[in-house]
Motif scaffolding. Structure first.
Motif, PDB file in Angstrom:
ATOM      1  N   ALA A  44      12.289   0.353   0.570  1.00 54.86           N
ATOM      2  CA  ALA A  44      12.874  -0.514   1.713  1.00 54.86           C
ATOM      3  C   ALA A  44      12.528   0.377   2.907  1.00 54.86           C
ATOM      4  O   ALA A  44      12.918   0.827   3.710  1.00 54.86           O
ATOM      5  CB  ALA A  44      14.053  -0.599   1.848  1.00 54.86           C
ATOM      6  N   PRO A  45      10.964   0.813   3.002  1.00 58.03           N
ATOM      7  CA  PRO A  45      10.414   1.522   4.114  1.00 58.03           C
ATOM      8  C   PRO A  45      10.453   0.640   5.333  1.00 58.03           C
ATOM      9  O   PRO A  45      10.005  -0.573   5.589  1.00 58.03           O
ATOM     10  CB  PRO A  45       8.936   1.819   3.767  1.00 58.03           C
ATOM     11  CG  PRO A  45       8.656   0.673   2.898  1.00 58.03           C
ATOM     12  CD  PRO A  45       9.676   0.469   2.042  1.00 58.03           C
ATOM     13  N   ASP A  68      11.581   5.814   3.814  1.00 64.73           N
ATOM     14  CA  ASP A  68      10.712   6.058   4.746  1.00 64.73           C
ATOM     15  C   ASP A  68      10.742   5.126   5.931  1.00 64.73           C
ATOM     16  O   ASP A  68      10.717   3.926   6.016  1.00 64.73           O
ATOM     17  CB  ASP A  68       9.233   6.056   4.360  1.00 64.73           C
ATOM     18  CG  ASP A  68       8.856   7.375   3.667  1.00 64.73           C
ATOM     19  OD1 ASP A  68       9.792   8.217   3.103  1.00 64.73           O
ATOM     20  OD2 ASP A  68       7.608   7.390   3.069  1.00 64.73           O
ATOM     21  N   GLY A  69      10.558   5.888   7.094  1.00 64.84           N
ATOM     22  CA  GLY A  69      10.848   5.219   8.530  1.00 64.84           C
ATOM     23  C   GLY A  69      11.858   4.137   8.742  1.00 64.84           C
ATOM     24  O   GLY A  69      11.611   3.288   9.303  1.00 64.84           O
ATOM     25  N   ASN A  70      13.292   4.616   8.345  1.00 61.72           N
ATOM     26  CA  ASN A  70      14.396   3.944   8.512  1.00 61.72           C
ATOM     27  C   ASN A  70      15.087   4.588   9.667  1.00 61.72           C
ATOM     28  O   ASN A  70      14.431   5.413  10.705  1.00 61.72           O
ATOM     29  CB  ASN A  70      15.213   3.830   7.534  1.00 61.72           C
ATOM     30  CG  ASN A  70      14.825   2.396   6.510  1.00 61.72           C
ATOM     31  OD1 ASN A  70      15.190   1.370   6.766  1.00 61.72           O
ATOM     32  ND2 ASN A  70      14.026   2.796   5.410  1.00 61.72           N
ATOM     33  N   LEU A  88      12.326  10.637  -4.142  1.00 63.08           N
ATOM     34  CA  LEU A  88      12.995  10.322  -3.230  1.00 63.08           C
ATOM     35  C   LEU A  88      12.420  10.409  -1.708  1.00 63.08           C
ATOM     36  O   LEU A  88      11.812  11.466  -1.480  1.00 63.08           O
ATOM     37  CB  LEU A  88      14.373  11.459  -3.033  1.00 63.08           C
ATOM     38  CG  LEU A  88      15.373  11.089  -1.873  1.00 63.08           C
ATOM     39  CD1 LEU A  88      15.910   9.622  -1.677  1.00 63.08           C
ATOM     40  CD2 LEU A  88      16.571  12.183  -2.080  1.00 63.08           C
ATOM     41  N   LEU A  89      11.984   9.491  -1.108  1.00 58.38           N
ATOM     42  CA  LEU A  89      10.961   9.347  -0.047  1.00 58.38           C
ATOM     43  C   LEU A  89      12.102   9.033   1.294  1.00 58.38           C
ATOM     44  O   LEU A  89      12.637   7.843   1.373  1.00 58.38           O
ATOM     45  CB  LEU A  89      10.192   8.438  -0.122  1.00 58.38           C
ATOM     46  CG  LEU A  89       9.047   8.597  -1.300  1.00 58.38           C
ATOM     47  CD1 LEU A  89       8.005   7.622  -1.467  1.00 58.38           C
ATOM     48  CD2 LEU A  89       8.577   9.746  -1.326  1.00 58.38           C
ATOM     49  N   LEU A  90      12.241  10.069   2.258  1.00 57.18           N
ATOM     50  CA  LEU A  90      13.056   9.901   3.398  1.00 57.18           C
ATOM     51  C   LEU A  90      12.316  10.321   4.462  1.00 57.18           C
ATOM     52  O   LEU A  90      12.757  10.314   5.654  1.00 57.18           O
ATOM     53  CB  LEU A  90      14.217  10.875   3.275  1.00 57.18           C
ATOM     54  CG  LEU A  90      15.289  10.654   2.151  1.00 57.18           C
ATOM     55  CD1 LEU A  90      15.940  11.761   1.938  1.00 57.18           C
ATOM     56  CD2 LEU A  90      15.830   9.276   2.136  1.00 57.18           C
ATOM     57  N   TYR A  91      10.948  10.040   4.785  1.00 54.10           N
ATOM     58  CA  TYR A  91      10.206  10.645   5.766  1.00 54.10           C
ATOM     59  C   TYR A  91      10.366   9.727   7.316  1.00 54.10           C
ATOM     60  O   TYR A  91      10.493   8.535   6.955  1.00 54.10           O
ATOM     61  CB  TYR A  91       8.646  10.696   5.342  1.00 54.10           C
ATOM     62  CG  TYR A  91       7.575  11.124   6.522  1.00 54.10           C
ATOM     63  CD1 TYR A  91       7.429  12.440   6.495  1.00 54.10           C
ATOM     64  CD2 TYR A  91       7.251  10.060   7.551  1.00 54.10           C
ATOM     65  CE1 TYR A  91       6.599  12.875   7.711  1.00 54.10           C
ATOM     66  CE2 TYR A  91       6.212  10.587   8.339  1.00 54.10           C
ATOM     67  CZ  TYR A  91       6.006  11.910   8.471  1.00 54.10           C
ATOM     68  OH  TYR A  91       5.012  12.142   9.695  1.00 54.10           O
ATOM     69  N   GLY A  92      10.524  10.381   8.277  1.00 52.73           N
ATOM     70  CA  GLY A  92      10.542   9.412   9.394  1.00 52.73           C
ATOM     71  C   GLY A  92      11.944   8.794   9.706  1.00 52.73           C
ATOM     72  O   GLY A  92      12.135   8.006  10.033  1.00 52.73           O
ATOM     73  N   ASN A  93      13.134   9.545   9.418  1.00 54.81           N
ATOM     74  CA  ASN A  93      14.501   9.168   9.568  1.00 54.81           C
ATOM     75  C   ASN A  93      14.930   9.864  10.566  1.00 54.81           C
ATOM     76  O   ASN A  93      14.285  10.646  11.504  1.00 54.81           O
ATOM     77  CB  ASN A  93      15.242   8.947   8.332  1.00 54.81           C
ATOM     78  CG  ASN A  93      15.078   7.713   7.740  1.00 54.81           C
ATOM     79  OD1 ASN A  93      15.570   6.652   7.807  1.00 54.81           O
ATOM     80  ND2 ASN A  93      14.307   7.848   6.488  1.00 54.81           N
TER      81      ASN A  93
END
Length: 345
Positions: A44-45, A68-70, A88-93
């Motif tokens: 759910a980017p 990503d991006g949330n 686990l992708l969390l980039y750009g939060n």
């Protein structure tokens, strides 16, 4: 400032079968992927999520999460209950801290938490012994504990664009670091000698820091094919740099180099050499041995002459001499132009 010339490596996104079960009501449309009717991925980017629904913690079979991006500001501690999670992708939060529970994700192989609001890294992170890629770039991290050396499966590490005051010596304890090491745009003044133990690393970026010197041990990094150390304060290069016989690109723009060591001629695989904006007064004759060189950028240096051997470089395609005040056109210019090399004066 972004890294120039080389894109940041993406984290693998493993494919998942089409849904075979019913999608949870809280999930963005198409965001949950199934295998055999069991949810195995949350993708759910850019979905505008401000928090991670607690129901995600019940999806024990999840292997892949892409958020990503949330607009996440926290990562809940129960994330550690997803023991099968591999990506686990969390980039750009907007996450300000990683929870200690993260250390329970012992199957995790790829963690991307770049471009958040992190100021520190929890000790729990160093328990993720299976990590292969770790992206903590574009945060506000000032210090890294020595526990970094426990991540012995790492292939790629991105610590660029933080506020690191120093690079821990334990970085040399990462024997499988082969793909990328980004340390650009931090502000440290030195790098540890242990860096030389990373003899399998292919790409190293030290740009945009305050380095006055590179360690003599850099000659041990024999796997390097690209070294970026531009926009620092380097006044000399170690003679050992000539041992990097597989190096293809060397970027030293905007330093304080007045001369290069003769050992530079040992870089027999070098294709791109950028020396723009250094106070160079001469080039060593050994540059005539760089027979694979295709691009040589000498703009805005203080050279008054050039080695005649430059005319013999068989693959040179572009020689940039703009903003240099030569008393007369160097003798190598004409023969280079006659054989098709672009020479800019």
């Amino acid at each position: 400032m972004p890294d120039l010339g080389v894109p940041r490596p993406g984290v693998p996104r493993p494919g998942v079968p089409r849904p075979g079960g019913s999608e949870p009501q809280w999930a963005p449309a198409g965001g949950v992927r199934f295998a055999g009717g069991v949810p195995v991925a949350l993708v759910a980017p850019g979905a505008g999520l401000a928090s991670l629904p607690a129901a995600v913690g019940d999806l024990a079979a999840l292997r892949h999460i892409d958020l990503d991006g949330n607009a996440l500001t926290t990562l809940p501690g129960w994330i550690g209950s997803l023991e099968r999670l591999r990506v686990l992708l969390l980039y750009g939060n907007r996450i300000a801290a990683l929870p200690p529970g993260l250390g329970r994700l012992t199957s995790l192989e790829h963690l991307s938490a770049g471009r958040n609001a992190l100021t520190a890294v929890p000790d729990a992170l160093w328990r993720l012994s299976r990590l292969r890629s770790l992206n903590l770039a574009e945060n506000e991290i000032a210090d890294l504990p020595p526990g970094l050396g426990r991540l012995r499966e790492l292939r790629m590490l991105d610590l660029g664009h933080n506020r690191l005051r120093e690079v821990p010596a334990e970085i040399g304890d990462l024997p499988r670091l082969t793909d990328y090491l980004y340390l650009s745009d931090n502000g440290f003044t030195s790098v540890p000698a242990s860096l030389g133990r990373l003899d399998r690393l292919g790409y190293l970026n030290l740009a945009d820091n305050r380095l006055a010197a590179l360690p003599e041990t850099i000659g041990g990094m024999t796997g390097l094919h690209e070294l970026r150390a531009h926009d620092n304060r380097l006044t000399t290069l170690p003679e050992t740099i000539g041992r990097l016989t597989g190096l293809r690109e060397l970027h030293l723009r905007n330093n304080r180099l007045a001369a290069l060591p003769e050992a530079i001629g040992g870089l027999r695989a070098l294709r791109h050499l950028d020396l723009r904006g250094n106070p160079l007064e001469r080039l060593p004759d050994s540059v005539a041995g760089l027979t694979e060189l295709t691009h040589l950028d000498l703009r805005a240096t203080r050279l008054s002459t050039l080695p005649g051997g430059l005319a013999e470089l068989p693959r040179l395609e572009k020689l940039d001499l703009r903003w240099i005040k030569f008393d007369e056109v160097p003798a190598c210019v004409r023969p280079l132009r006659e054989r098709g090399c672009v020479v800019l004066l």
